[in-house]
Design a protein around this motif. Structure first.
Motif, PDB file in Angstrom:
ATOM      1  N   PRO A  27      46.272 -39.536 -87.235  1.00  0.00           N
ATOM      2  CA  PRO A  27      44.958 -40.104 -86.917  1.00  0.00           C
ATOM      3  C   PRO A  27      44.924 -41.622 -87.034  1.00  0.00           C
ATOM      4  N   LEU A  28      44.135 -42.235 -86.177  1.00  0.00           N
ATOM      5  CA  LEU A  28      43.925 -43.680 -86.220  1.00  0.00           C
ATOM      6  C   LEU A  28      42.920 -43.996 -87.319  1.00  0.00           C
ATOM      7  N   ARG A  69      39.518 -42.488 -86.010  1.00  0.00           N
ATOM      8  CA  ARG A  69      39.169 -41.179 -86.568  1.00  0.00           C
ATOM      9  C   ARG A  69      38.446 -41.321 -87.916  1.00  0.00           C
ATOM     10  N   SER A  70      38.731 -42.404 -88.613  1.00  0.00           N
ATOM     11  CA  SER A  70      38.053 -42.659 -89.883  1.00  0.00           C
ATOM     12  C   SER A  70      38.110 -44.147 -90.174  1.00  0.00           C
ATOM     13  N   LEU A  71      37.327 -44.560 -91.164  1.00  0.00           N
ATOM     14  CA  LEU A  71      37.197 -45.970 -91.524  1.00  0.00           C
ATOM     15  C   LEU A  71      37.362 -46.116 -93.032  1.00  0.00           C
ATOM     16  N   PRO A  99      34.069 -40.018 -90.508  1.00  0.00           N
ATOM     17  CA  PRO A  99      34.032 -40.218 -91.960  1.00  0.00           C
ATOM     18  C   PRO A  99      34.461 -41.632 -92.325  1.00  0.00           C
ATOM     19  N   TRP A 100      33.863 -42.152 -93.387  1.00  0.00           N
ATOM     20  CA  TRP A 100      34.318 -43.465 -93.868  1.00  0.00           C
ATOM     21  C   TRP A 100      34.325 -43.500 -95.389  1.00  0.00           C
ATOM     22  N   ILE A 201      43.044 -41.477 -98.613  1.00  0.00           N
ATOM     23  CA  ILE A 201      41.872 -40.599 -98.586  1.00  0.00           C
ATOM     24  C   ILE A 201      41.211 -40.649 -97.211  1.00  0.00           C
ATOM     25  N   ALA A 202      41.071 -41.854 -96.668  1.00  0.00           N
ATOM     26  CA  ALA A 202      40.469 -41.993 -95.338  1.00  0.00           C
ATOM     27  C   ALA A 202      41.265 -41.230 -94.290  1.00  0.00           C
TER      28      ALA A 202
END
Length: 265
Positions: A27-28, A69-71, A99-100, A201-202
């Protein structure tokens, strides 16, 4: 009632499944982070199987953040110029259902820093990952004793503060429900290992956003295991840093299952 052994085995299986999904999906993960941590965070994500992007310019946020995909937002070297980008990215992540994760580095060290972190908490992060002093400062919304980014409090000292913060914010706070006990003291002698686990975690919540608690505990445990394995070959903090990244890259199922130390609190 489930035994502690079975519970640990269940956590280990969950963590391995999540790591496998991470490696398959790559994921990015967008990281708005501090100057000290960029290198280790990016290499941690790469070695785990994710794709890091250290994008922090507010001019790029509208085009880039919706595709991540997340921050991960880390306020370690916070400045007035970076805060608007952090807030804009958090708002977009929430708008697009991404999700962030917030790392409120040294949240209680100054009024500017505390207020910035509280503003970000109000933007509903999926996960808040901080050390004991940071979580207590956020929970009390007040300045506290500070040694810069270091904590005056052990993680377990912040359990009640973490529960309170989790209830108030709606976020997963790392120590609010489970304890991940993997790791070793020398990891604290390497700058940005806490930042690196927040980025991990991200990445984990990116592949399983509906189970943010499991993703958070798994990421904490996995980086801790990588540190334990790295320490077997290291001579000090510098070589531990190198072996930590190598161990994370090479982590296999057997080691993962045998070394997991996650328990319900």
């Amino acid at each position: 009632m489930e035994s502690e052994t079975n519970s640990t085995e269940d956590w280990a299986s969950r963590a391995w499944n999540l790591l496998s999904k991470l490696r398959d999906q790559s994921p990015l993960v967008q990281c708005i982070t501090n100057f000290v941590s960029m290198d280790l965070m990016a290499n941690t994500l790469l070695s785990a199987g994710a794709s890091p992007a250290m994008i922090h310019s507010i001019e790029e946020i509208p085009d880039f953040t919706p595709h991540a995909r997340s921050l991960c937002i880390n306020v370690g070297t916070l400045s007035p110029d970076w805060l608007p980008a952090m807030k804009a990215a958090a708002e977009l992540a929430s708008q697009f259902g991404k999700p962030w994760v917030l790392d409120p580095v040294a949240a209680g060290a100054s009024g500017f820093r505390l207020n910035a972190c509280l503003e970000l908490v109000c933007m509903k992060p999926t996960v808040i990952r901080g050390n004991g002093s940071e979580i207590i400062a956020l929970s009390k919304a007040s300045l506290g004793d500070s040694k810069g980014v270091d904590s005056f409090h052990e993680s377990m000292d912040a359990v009640e503060a973490a529960k309170s913060l989790a209830k108030a914010s709606g976020a997963i706070v790392a120590v609010s429900v489970v304890g991940a006990y993997n790791g070793l003291p020398m990891m604290q002698k390497i700058t940005a290992t806490g930042c690196a686990v927040t980025a991990l975690i991200a990445a984990f919540v990116a592949v399983d956003p509906l189970h943010a608690l499991e993703a958070t505990a798994s990421a904490l445990s996995i980086l801790g295991i990588a540190g334990e394995l790295g320490m077997d070959m290291a001579k000090g903090p510098a070589s531990l840093r190198m072996h930590l990244i190598d161990s994370l890259y090479g982590l296999d199922q057997a080691v993962r299952l045998s070394r997991t130390k996650i328990t319900s609190l």
